[in-house]
Design an enzyme around this catalytic site. Structure first.
Site, PDB file in Angstrom:
ATOM      1  N   TYR A  36       0.790  -1.116   0.046  1.00  0.00           N
ATOM      2  CA  TYR A  36       0.026   0.146  -0.046  1.00  0.00           C
ATOM      3  C   TYR A  36       0.760   1.364   0.009  1.00  0.00           C
ATOM      4  CZ  TYR A  36      -4.169  -2.723   0.188  1.00  0.00           C
ATOM      5  OH  TYR A  36      -5.233  -3.579  -0.140  1.00  0.00           O
ATOM      6  N   HIS A  76     -14.528   1.312  -0.360  1.00  0.00           N
ATOM      7  CA  HIS A  76     -13.517   0.639  -0.096  1.00  0.00           C
ATOM      8  C   HIS A  76     -12.173   1.233   0.486  1.00  0.00           C
ATOM      9  CE1 HIS A  76     -14.721  -2.434  -3.488  1.00  0.00           C
ATOM     10  NE2 HIS A  76     -15.546  -2.308  -2.423  1.00  0.00           N
ATOM     11  N   CYS A  96      -6.250   2.337  19.300  1.00  0.00           N
ATOM     12  CA  CYS A  96      -7.273   3.369  19.546  1.00  0.00           C
ATOM     13  C   CYS A  96      -8.293   3.646  18.762  1.00  0.00           C
ATOM     14  CB  CYS A  96      -6.366   4.531  19.969  1.00  0.00           C
ATOM     15  SG  CYS A  96      -6.072   5.520  18.528  1.00  0.00           S
ATOM     16  N   CYS A 131       1.065   5.915  16.204  1.00  0.00           N
ATOM     17  CA  CYS A 131      -0.124   6.595  15.936  1.00  0.00           C
ATOM     18  C   CYS A 131      -0.005   8.139  16.815  1.00  0.00           C
ATOM     19  CB  CYS A 131      -1.201   5.804  16.874  1.00  0.00           C
ATOM     20  SG  CYS A 131      -2.723   6.599  16.980  1.00  0.00           S
ATOM     21  N   GLY A 139     -16.107   1.736 -15.268  1.00  0.00           N
ATOM     22  CA  GLY A 139     -14.649   1.308 -15.248  1.00  0.00           C
ATOM     23  C   GLY A 139     -14.684   0.259 -14.198  1.00  0.00           C
ATOM     24  N   THR A 140     -15.449  -0.620 -13.866  1.00  0.00           N
ATOM     25  CA  THR A 140     -15.301  -1.806 -13.035  1.00  0.00           C
ATOM     26  C   THR A 140     -15.669  -3.183 -13.751  1.00  0.00           C
ATOM     27  OG1 THR A 140     -15.863  -2.411 -10.951  1.00  0.00           O
ATOM     28  CG2 THR A 140     -17.434  -1.248 -12.210  1.00  0.00           C
TER      29      THR A 140
END
Ligand code: BV8
Length: 227
Positions: free
Chosen positions: A53, A106, A117, A133, A172-173
């Site tokens: 990611y 999503h 937390c 965090c 577009g899917t």
């Protein structure tokens, strides 16, 4: 009431250089879904998922919205009724094109979620470095995206809008992932006129009143110009 609801997927960002998932050069060609887009994959190898990611976040930030994103933003600005974009994309290109009413079913790659937390926040940087965090200090941030087997975001708000809209467009899917893929049935059930704007036809297009095939930057601008 949203006059128009538009469901978008990876195909609308393809011409901005963002890879799709299931194409021959798609992300799932060189990443196993189970490894990088499931809670189990994250538990098994955090660093691999965080890096996956981090890379997608860099790609999203380096990309520019294209004519299809801009056409939808322009439509929102001038259309008398409401225009709501429900996107499966995590790239944020709709907002960067100027769209204000965008729901990320999503999640968003530019946001992080602390699993200690429960705070959700703009992503403070590469998560592979396990930054603390900002709220609780724990090193337990994950991308604020929906993995397979996890509940999607804002489903009630989305169902409300889809069951009240006059037009429901899918752009577009591949329609391979639920519950996003089931929204056209909800719209049709509610009497909306439905359209598919996609590079490739779906195996089953019976849910669509109109089917327009072609690259998003070619087919979306003239389509929205009619509304
Ligand atoms: C849930 C994360 C329940 C972020 C994603 C068995 C059968 C049926 C369903 C299931 C099943 N087993 C499990 C399920 C449910 C599962 C599912 O649908 N699985 C599929 C694969 C079978 N769904 C889930 O798990 C969902 N959660 O059900 O939870 C629950 C409820 C309560 C409590 C606990 C649990 C969660 C789904 C979300 C998963 N996360 N992504 C990320 O990494 O991005 S989904 C992922 O696929 C992306 O978000 C993406 O948006 C989505 C769909 O892909 P597309 O965007 O359509 O991309 P694709 O490559 O497939 O297609 C691109 C299309 O664009 C093509 O058609 C191509 O022709 C077109 N195109 C290409 N270039 C262009 C173009 N079009 C125009 N112009 C171009 N230039």
């Amino acid at each position: 009431m949203a006059g128009i609801v538009v469901l978008t997927g990876a195909g609308i960002s393809a011409e901005s250089g963002i890879r799709t998932f299931r194409a021959s050069d798609g992300l799932w060609e060189d990443h196993r879904v189970e490894d990088v887009a499931t809670p189990e994959g994250f538990a098994a190898d955090r660093a691999r998922v965080q890096s996956f990611y981090d890379e997608r976040r860099r790609a999203a930030r380096a990309a520019q919205p294209n004519a299809a994103h801009h056409a939808l933003a322009e439509l929102e600005a001038r259309h008398p009724g409401e225009v709501l974009i429900v996107t499966q994309n995590i790239d944020g290109l709709h907002e960067r094109a100027g769209s204000a009413r965008v729901v990320h079913i999503h999640g968003e790659v530019d946001r992080a979620w602390c699993t200690t937390c429960d705070e959700r926040m703009p992503c403070p940087g590469d998560l592979a470095a396990e930054p603390p965090c900002p709220r609780c200090g724990a090193r337990s941030l994950r991308p604020d995206v929906v993995w397979f087997g996890e509940p999607v975001y804002a489903l009630d708000e989305i169902y409300d809008a889809v069951s009240l809209c006059r037009w429901f467009w899918v752009v577009g899917t591949s329609g391979a992932v639920t519950p996003a893929a089931s929204l056209v049935a909800v719209a049709r059930e509610a009497g909306a006129r439905t359209a598919l704007l996609n590079l490739d036809a779906h195996d089953d297009t019976s849910m669509f009143d109109d089917v327009v095939l072609g690259p998003a930057t070619t087919v979306v601008p003239p389509w929205v110009a009619r509304f």
